[in-house]
Enzyme design. Structure first.
Site, PDB file in Angstrom:
ATOM      1  N   HIS A  24     -16.295   7.964  45.320  1.00 54.96           N
ATOM      2  CA  HIS A  24     -15.253   8.546  46.172  1.00 54.96           C
ATOM      3  C   HIS A  24     -15.814   8.788  47.565  1.00 54.96           C
ATOM      4  CE1 HIS A  24     -12.018  10.148  43.176  1.00 54.96           C
ATOM      5  NE2 HIS A  24     -12.459   8.946  42.841  1.00 54.96           N
ATOM      6  N   TYR A  70      -6.902  18.425  46.692  1.00 53.65           N
ATOM      7  CA  TYR A  70      -7.010  19.896  46.656  1.00 53.65           C
ATOM      8  C   TYR A  70      -5.790  20.428  47.393  1.00 53.65           C
ATOM      9  CZ  TYR A  70     -11.993  19.604  45.381  1.00 53.65           C
ATOM     10  OH  TYR A  70     -13.191  19.354  44.752  1.00 53.65           O
ATOM     11  N   PRO A 104     -15.313  26.807  40.903  1.00 51.29           N
ATOM     12  CA  PRO A 104     -15.398  25.341  40.919  1.00 51.29           C
ATOM     13  C   PRO A 104     -14.702  24.670  42.104  1.00 51.29           C
ATOM     14  CG  PRO A 104     -13.946  26.086  39.173  1.00 51.29           C
ATOM     15  CD  PRO A 104     -14.572  27.297  39.732  1.00 51.29           C
ATOM     16  N   LYS A 150     -19.435  22.502  42.949  1.00 54.87           N
ATOM     17  CA  LYS A 150     -20.865  22.743  43.133  1.00 54.87           C
ATOM     18  C   LYS A 150     -21.586  23.179  41.857  1.00 54.87           C
ATOM     19  CE  LYS A 150     -21.119  21.457  47.170  1.00 54.87           C
ATOM     20  NZ  LYS A 150     -20.983  20.095  46.668  1.00 54.87           N
ATOM     21  N   TYR A 181     -19.826  19.072  50.842  1.00 52.72           N
ATOM     22  CA  TYR A 181     -19.209  18.549  49.622  1.00 52.72           C
ATOM     23  C   TYR A 181     -20.088  17.466  48.977  1.00 52.72           C
ATOM     24  CZ  TYR A 181     -15.452  17.478  46.348  1.00 52.72           C
ATOM     25  OH  TYR A 181     -14.714  17.320  45.193  1.00 52.72           O
TER      26      TYR A 181
END
Ligand code: FAS
Ligand code: PHB
Length: 389
Positions: free
Chosen positions: A72, A200, A292, A296, A384
């Site tokens: 991704h 998200y 979450p 991480k 990220y």
């Protein structure tokens, strides 16, 4: 029984450390209170940072991850009906790999068993003795008989509810915790993912996340009340709520289906310091927990394993102490940055009961700044994909 490193816990932390040390000829024994089958029923992380991927390859268990994992290069952030993409490739020149924790744990179990790794399952009453001495040992009960393992070092990889952290005296331990006033209700369904990257989503009804495991296995979450139980949510209610929390562009193409797993995870930020006491070293969830939101949790375990692995190899091979002496300081330095990112993304995307009108405006300003500002997206992307070890 004698071994060089006794590892408590056969989750990803314990298994990965054990396999890495085995490849260097260092002997370990892992004590696990559940069965392999039980551990593999847990549905947890889905996104791997480069650091974790590299360690899996170093351990010799990266093939299925490389074959089946999804690369991704970015993620979608939604805000009501609006949405934008943060490119990991453009902003951090990197990517993440989507490959479920269940699968990588399976790969580690298989390799440990293929290489005659010693994993003792279904143990009870694990006690770590003499961690602050030069001759630690671990006792445990199996089949109503107490056993003893003498070792040079103990790795506490037994998660948040394990015994390792509590072995460090309360007078030595410093604990930092933040509990969030909501949980995540997660559903696994044998349906195609709604999008080819994660989504998200912040909505007036609460947070939602659209993730995946493969082209026909999707993982979805909605923020829920801590008083909820999974059985309070029918599949239909879950899908309706998820659709109401993501932009119509995604909701209109969402493929729903029966949940094959449904669970609620509470959200907390937690760190214990120090992560070492004598010859006991804490790794992974035994030492720290993150909400979450920033993906991480599992990935912070990777940097602990990285530091401890190289420190133990240097000690056993060259008699060097520096890695062990600096383990806690180095591990915590990276963990606190992961805690910060996980906290900021949780504050950015969730609804909080005590939020007032000003707070909501600040949240909107934060999201809009992330949407419009390249530097803000670079900060998000670099965190990220994973800060350097
Ligand atoms: P683990 O907890 O995985 O493993 C510890 C092992 O020790 C377990 O097998 C346990 O049975 C064993 N054990 C415990 N006590 C013992 C004892 N006394 N004796 C012997 N063995 C003992 N992270 C993400 O990045 N993304 C997510 O979406 C995500 N979702 C999560 C959902 C839930 C419900 C939970 C609890 C965690 C989630 N996490 C997520 C974080 C999770 O992935 C952890 O970071 C990861 O499991 C850490 O691995 P370990 O440190 O090996 O700990
Ligand atoms: C998941 O796929 O389970 C997942 C992905 C990203 C997160 C949390 C969970 O931030």
């Amino acid at each position: 029984m004698k071994t060089q490193v006794c590892i408590v816990g056969a989750g990803p932390s314990g298994l990965l450390l054990s396999q890495l040390l085995h490849n260097q000829g260092i002997d370990t024994v892992i004590l696990e209170r559940k069965t392999r089958a039980y551990v593999l029923t847990r549905i947890r992380a889905g996104v791997l940072e480069r650091g974790f991927v590299d360690l899996m390859r170093l351990a010799g268990v990266g093939k299925r991850m490389d074959d089946e994992g999804f690369i991704h290069d970015g993620t979608v952030i939604a805000n009501g009906q609006d949405h934008f993409r943060v490119s990991f490739k453009d902003r951090a020149n990197d990517h993440v790999v989507v490959y479920g924790q269940t699968e990588l744990t399976r790969d580690l179990y298989d390799e440990r068993e293929r290489t005659d790794g010693k994993i003792i399952y279904e143990v009870d009453g694990v006690v770590i003795h003499g961690a602050d001495s030069d001759a630690p040992y671990v006792t445990y009960v199996k089949d109503n008989t107490e056993h003893r393992i003498d070792c040079a070092y103990v790795a506490g990889c037994d998660g948040f509810h394990g015994v390792s952290r509590k072995t460090i005296p309360a007078t030595v331990r410093r604990e930092y915790e933040k509990l969030y006033p909501f949980g995540w209700l997660g559903v696994l369904s044998e349906t195609p993912p709604v999008h080819d990257e994660l989504v998200y989503s912040r909505s007036d009804r609460g947070f939602a996340l659209c993730s995946m495991r493969n082209e026909n296995l999707s993982r979805y979450y909605v923020q829920c009340s801590l008083s909820d139980a999974p059985d309070d949510w029918t599949d239909a209610a879950f899908w309706d709520e998820l659709k109401a929390r993501i932009p119509d562009e995604f909701a209109d193409k969402l493929v729903t289906g029966p949940s094959i797993e449904k669970s609620i995870a509470p959200l907390r930020s937690f760190v214990t310091e120090p992560m070492r006491w004598g010859r006991l070293f804490l790794c992974g969830d035994a030492a720290h927990i993150v909400p979450p939101t920033g993906a991480k949790g599992l990935n912070t375990a990777a940097s602990d394993i990285h530091y401890l692995y190289y420190a133990l190899v240097a000690k056993f091979k060259d008699g060097e102490d520096e890695g062990l002496e600096t383990y806690s300081e180095k591990a915590l330095a990276r963990i606190w940055k992961a805690e910060r990112f996980s906290w900021t993304t949780t504050m950015l995307l969730h609804n909080f009961p005590e939020q007032g009108a000003f707070d909501l405006r600040m949240q909107q300003a934060d999201i809009n700044f992330l949407k419009e500002n390249e530097a803000a997206q670079t900060v998000f992307a670099e965190n990220y994909v994973g800060l350097p070890f």
